[in-house]
Design a protein around this motif. Structure first.
Motif, short mmCIF file in Angstrom:
data_model
loop_
_atom_site.label_atom_id
_atom_site.label_comp_id
_atom_site.label_asym_id
_atom_site.label_seq_id
_atom_site.Cartn_x
_atom_site.Cartn_y
_atom_site.Cartn_z
N PRO A 31 -41.93 -23.78 -48.43
CA PRO A 31 -42.05 -24.83 -49.42
C PRO A 31 -41.65 -24.39 -50.83
O PRO A 31 -41.30 -25.22 -51.65
N ASP A 32 -41.66 -23.08 -51.09
CA ASP A 32 -41.16 -22.59 -52.38
C ASP A 32 -40.87 -21.09 -52.27
O ASP A 32 -41.11 -20.48 -51.24
N GLU A 33 -40.35 -20.54 -53.34
CA GLU A 33 -39.95 -19.13 -53.35
C GLU A 33 -41.11 -18.15 -53.17
O GLU A 33 -40.91 -17.06 -52.67
N SER A 34 -42.30 -18.52 -53.60
CA SER A 34 -43.41 -17.57 -53.56
C SER A 34 -44.07 -17.49 -52.19
O SER A 34 -44.75 -16.50 -51.91
N ALA A 35 -43.92 -18.50 -51.38
CA ALA A 35 -44.55 -18.51 -50.06
C ALA A 35 -43.59 -19.17 -49.07
O ALA A 35 -43.75 -20.34 -48.73
N ILE A 36 -42.64 -18.42 -48.59
CA ILE A 36 -41.60 -18.99 -47.73
C ILE A 36 -42.12 -19.14 -46.30
O ILE A 36 -42.52 -18.17 -45.67
#
Length: 140
Positions: free
Chosen positions: A103-108
């Motif tokens: 959902p985003d770069e920090s928690a793929i």
């Protein structure tokens, strides 16, 4: 760590029609028949490499009409090594791979490949924006 990589069905079409699309590309940017095959092979290897490193490439800012691509990533590549140079002598890779880490770069949780094609006429970015927009509309 291995990431889940999913390829949009349109990417297969991008690769299958890459050779035919070269007719519309200016001659100095065009890929020759042997370069088309090399570009397809390289694209497949790069897509596979996203399993190990989805942070490679550059983050897109989503400027202008392609605001939807903000946060997506692109990777420049060329079947020729070294790639052709522009009028200033700088390398000018002719191909682009575009994907989004969800959902985003920090928690793929998922790496979604959106487009891979010749950079001429912003093709990869227009295709990626269209495919990502369609995906988001279906999710609503």
């Amino acid at each position: 760590m291995n990431y889940d990589v999913r390829v949009d069905p349109g990417v297969s079409e991008d690769l299958n029609t890459l050779g035919d699309e070269q007719e519309g590309v200016p001659e100095d940017w065009r890929l020759g028949p042997e370069e088309v095959e090399a570009a397809i092979d390289r694209a497949i290897r790069l897509i596979a490499s996203l399993r190990e490193d989805p942070y490679q490439g550059d983050v897109l800012r989503g400027k202008g009409t392609q605001r939807i691509l903000e946060g997506c990533r692109r990777l420049r590549f060329d079947p020729a090594d070294p790639p052709p140079v522009d009028h200033r002598g700088a390398p000018r890779p002719r191909m682009r791979l575009v994907w989004v880490n969800e959902p985003d770069e920090s928690a793929i949780a998922l790496v979604r490949v959106l487009a891979v094609t010749h950079r001429y006429d912003s093709r990869p970015f227009r295709r990626a924006a269209s495919r990502l927009g369609a995906l988001r509309r279906r999710r609503r």
